[in-house]
Design a protein around this motif. Structure first.
Motif, PDB file in Angstrom:
ATOM      1  N   TYR A   1       0.832  -1.210   0.000  1.00 45.31           N
ATOM      2  CA  TYR A   1       0.000   0.000   0.000  1.00 45.31           C
ATOM      3  C   TYR A   1       0.867   1.260   0.000  1.00 45.31           C
ATOM      4  N   ALA A   2       1.932   1.264   0.782  1.00 43.83           N
ATOM      5  CA  ALA A   2       2.819   2.432   0.810  1.00 43.83           C
ATOM      6  C   ALA A   2       3.468   2.641  -0.559  1.00 43.83           C
ATOM      7  N   THR A   3       3.910   1.562  -1.178  1.00 45.51           N
ATOM      8  CA  THR A   3       4.517   1.657  -2.514  1.00 45.51           C
ATOM      9  C   THR A   3       3.508   2.187  -3.529  1.00 45.51           C
ATOM     10  N   HIS A   4       2.294   1.662  -3.455  1.00 41.92           N
ATOM     11  CA  HIS A   4       1.221   2.112  -4.357  1.00 41.92           C
ATOM     12  C   HIS A   4       1.011   3.621  -4.232  1.00 41.92           C
ATOM     13  N   ARG A   5       0.893   4.109  -3.015  1.00 45.25           N
ATOM     14  CA  ARG A   5       0.597   5.540  -2.827  1.00 45.25           C
ATOM     15  C   ARG A   5       1.796   6.415  -3.186  1.00 45.25           C
ATOM     16  N   MET A   6       3.003   5.884  -3.042  1.00 48.95           N
ATOM     17  CA  MET A   6       4.163   6.624  -3.559  1.00 48.95           C
ATOM     18  C   MET A   6       4.089   6.729  -5.079  1.00 48.95           C
ATOM     19  N   GLY A   7       3.612   5.673  -5.719  1.00 45.66           N
ATOM     20  CA  GLY A   7       3.411   5.722  -7.162  1.00 45.66           C
ATOM     21  C   GLY A   7       2.335   6.713  -7.552  1.00 45.66           C
ATOM     22  N   CYS A   8       1.287   6.792  -6.749  1.00 43.28           N
ATOM     23  CA  CYS A   8       0.225   7.779  -7.000  1.00 43.28           C
ATOM     24  C   CYS A   8       0.783   9.194  -6.896  1.00 43.28           C
TER      25      CYS A   8
END
Length: 732
Positions: free
Chosen positions: A484-491
């Motif tokens: 989830y943290a990686t996803h939101r960094m991508g966002c």
């Protein structure tokens, strides 16, 4: 914002003609009018009646802020934002949002039940009135706010005629028998010569509306003389029991205490336990929270009906079905009894546990056909969820519960337009140090905070929260939190035009989700965001494939919120092919869904793209109107287009084409018309544009756009002839 949230009257308003006229006259000359009086005198009912009668005066609407359920002064501005129907995704504080959004238009704000927050409420209202010349405040409370310019209307009890009329009206509603031969206007219960007994009862109750309504609730079972006799006994018992209390305070307390004594033991117990509910509640919540020792859950419904029949509860219809509400004065009496029983803390914990469970259920059902119901249910339950969070934060040992609840409600913060309040709770929940065994709750709260601050455009706060989450997840082996943290960094990379980094991070997160078996709205949103990144880099075929898959999964699961974002990408792809009718259909559905969920980010993006479709279809005037409406929405979203050249692409191209077709003067006039629309009016215009003619190829065929900013990769192949957006203009 919606023009009014005033509740509909459940029964006929009786009397108060002189007071209504006086209050209306005061509102003609003062921008702050406060109706003051003792509990039960009818302040709330009067101000709501007058506010309803005056709705046409206020072009920006009439809104009610009921503050009695609020306990945390820090949430006062948030409560007013909620009451005013405002949606704001910026990092601005709720106070700043109020100052900004109330600066224009004529609004009547009704503030009720502010006594326990009198000083902070007065300070905030004074600031709002100073900065918003179109704002008028009508307040109801037991004391004045003491703000300069305030006009105060003391509300006395009902006169003899109005008191008798109210008692008769409520007695008829309660099913009290009418006397044969009584005049229809008076038509009402009691022994022969009942008019004198009625007058005496009204006198003994000091004409207090709440006391009269409580007495009326007993008249189906007792005669007027029997009621008088029982009240006489109660008055003698309590006449010396409240030193220093005003006579009418004693009268009301006597009437409530008398009603309490006439209740069965089960009714008294339920009355006390219901006092832990800070707002309207439904039957299921009551059965869980209040059932137990001395009151079996299966008995709750019948006992609740007994309290309702005695006017101790009010039944209301809500979007989630019937709910019940206890008047503040009656609830306060119940709270005293609950404290005397030594059961307050246990009941508060049961209340908290129910609403933690409700939030958990809502999170699961968010990814289902019940998603719209979940959005409504969370809105209805907001006072209770706030109380649950408050209780979690009171006790250091419950910090993990606060983190769990604040994180679980991610869909309410991000999906239902409550970013600012969500950030408030998340930051408070994360302030204490977490015990190691509760690491999962803290990690979830961190990535949700990162998500919220990404959407607010607060890059520094987002990076800090997501970095802490990712490092903590790696150290403790929480692979899902790391994903989830990686996803939101991508966002965050997507919104700042670092498209290669966005593709890499979101792709990595999606791989982790698949490996872990995670599938929900967040996962699908990641796939849409990956599609956006590819579309902005010119890979429309790859973007369409991703978003068609999302749309199909959403269709099968009943998910709507993420579907809207997939429709945005598919609508853009249809526009590039010149399929304007298809683009309009996709974007119209997108607008409807985002408006339903109060998702202002998704809404403004869809309106901007629909404006581009509209100018491509040969209607530059309506396109300019939609652009102006979208510009006003961006003020509430925050940093325009997130500072992204990619997201700014449709607007820039639409502006150029519409301005060329209309000329600068006409273009600006049409944009100005759009900027003057409310959000609801803008949605109506967008939907009307979506129903317009179209389907043929536009005058100049649109092509995919990509950014030439930080996300552009040197040497990346670009489809022949596709425009590159640079500095807000289309080049190439």
């Amino acid at each position: 914002m919606r023009r009014s949230n005033l509740p509909a009257e459940l029964n006929r308003f009786v009397g108060r003609a002189a007071e209504r006229a006086a209050l209306t006259a005061l509102l003609d000359t003062s921008r702050l009018v406060t109706v003051v009086g003792v509990g039960g005198v009818g302040k709330t009912r009067l101000v709501l009646r007058v506010a309803t009668e005056m709705q046409k005066r206020y072009g920006a609407g009439v809104r009610l802020a009921a503050l009695a359920p609020l306990r945390d002064p820090a949430l006062l501005a948030h409560a007013l934002v909620e009451a005013l129907g405002l949606t704001d995704h910026t990092p601005r504080t709720a106070r700043e949002v109020l100052l900004h959004r109330l600066a224009e238009g004529e609004t009547l704000l009704v503030v009720d039940g502010f006594e326990h927050l009198a000083e902070p409420c007065a300070a905030l209202l004074r600031e709002l009135l100073e900065h918003a010349p179109g704002l008028t405040v009508l307040a109801a409370g037991r004391r004045a706010l003491r703000v300069p310019g305030e006009a105060v209307l003391p509300l006395a009890p009902l006169d003899a005629a109005d008191a008798a009329a109210l008692l008769a009206e409520r007695a008829r509603e309660a099913g009290a028998p009418a006397l044969p031969g009584d005049a229809p206007a008076a038509g009402w219960p009691g022994p022969a010569g009942g008019a004198a007994a009625v007058a005496e009862l009204c006198r003994r109750l000091d004409g207090l509306p709440l006391a009269l309504e409580l007495a009326a609730g007993r008249l189906p079972l007792l005669s007027v003389e029997q009621v008088l006799h029982r009240l006489d006994d109660r008055f003698r018992l309590l006449s010396d029991g409240a030193p220093g209390a005003l006579p009418r305070h004693r009268t009301l307390r006597t009437a409530i205490g008398w009603s309490h004594e006439l209740c069965t033991p089960e009714e008294r117990l339920l009355w006390a336990r219901l006092s832990v509910f800070p707002g309207p509640f439904d039957l299921e919540a009551v059965e869980y929270v209040c059932g137990g020792p001395e009151l079996a859950p299966e008995r709750v419904f019948d006992v609740l009906g007994g309290l309702l029949a005695q006017s101790l509860l009010v039944r209301e219809d809500s979007p989630v079905g019937p709910v019940y509400r206890m008047l503040d004065t009656v609830a306060a009496y119940g709270a005293e009894w609950l404290a005397a029983l030594g059961d307050t803390e246990r009941m508060r914990r049961r209340h908290r546990d129910w609403y933690v469970g409700l939030a958990t259920w809502c999170e699961l059902e968010w990814f289902s056909p019940r998603q719209p119901e979940v959005a409504v249910r969370v809105e209805t339950a907001l006072p209770h969820l706030r109380a649950a969070l408050d209780l979690c934060l009171e006790l250091p040992e419950d910090a993990h519960l606060a983190q769990h609840l604040a994180g679980t409600l991610w869909f309410a913060w991000a999906g239902c337009g409550r970013l600012s309040e969500g950030r408030h709770w998340l930051e408070r929940a994360l302030a204490p140090e977490s015990e190691s065994e509760h690491g999962a709750a803290r990690l979830k709260a961190l990535w949700v905070l990162g998500y919220v601050t990404v959407l607010q455009g607060d890059r520094a706060a987002a990076v800090a929260a997501l970095h802490e989450c990712r490092e903590g997840a790696r150290a403790s082996g929480h692979a899902l939190a790391e994903a989830y943290a990686t996803h939101r960094m991508g966002c965050l990379a997507l919104l700042t035009d670092d498209l290669p980094q966005a593709e890499e991070l979101i792709g990595r997160a999606l791989d982790a989700y698949r490996e872990l078996g995670e599938l929900n709205s967040n996962v699908l949103m990641g796939q849409v965001e990956l599609g956006m990144a590819r579309a902005f880099r010119g890979d429309l075929e790859g973007a369409v494939a991703l978003c068609r898959e999302v749309r199909e999964i959403c269709r099968e699961s009943g998910e709507l919120w993420t579907r809207a974002y997939a429709l945005y990408v598919l609508g853009y792809a249809a526009w590039t092919r010149g399929a304007l009718a298809e683009a309009r259909e996709l974007l119209t559905e997108c607008v409807l869904i985002n408006h339903t969920f109060r998702d202002l980010v998704g809404l403004v993006l869809a309106v901007e793209l629909l404006a581009l479709v509209t100018v491509s279809g040969g209607d530059p005037v309506e396109a300019a109107v939609l652009q102006g409406a979208a510009a006003a929405m961006w003020d509430a979203v925050g940093v325009r287009f997130f500072g992204s050249a990619a997201f700014d692409g449709p607007r820039a191209l639409c502006e150029r084409r519409a301005a060329e077709a209309l000329g600068p003067v006409a273009f600006e006039a049409a944009c100005g018309e759009g900027r003057g629309l409310s959000a609801a009016e803008a949605v109506e215009r967008a939907l009307a544009a979506g129903r317009g003619p179209g389907g043929g190829a536009p005058a100049s065929a649109p092509r995919p756009f990509r950014t030439a900013g930080p996300g552009a990769v040197p040497g990346t192949r670009k489809p022949a002839g596709s425009p590159t957006f640079k500095g807000g203009e289309a080049a190439g």
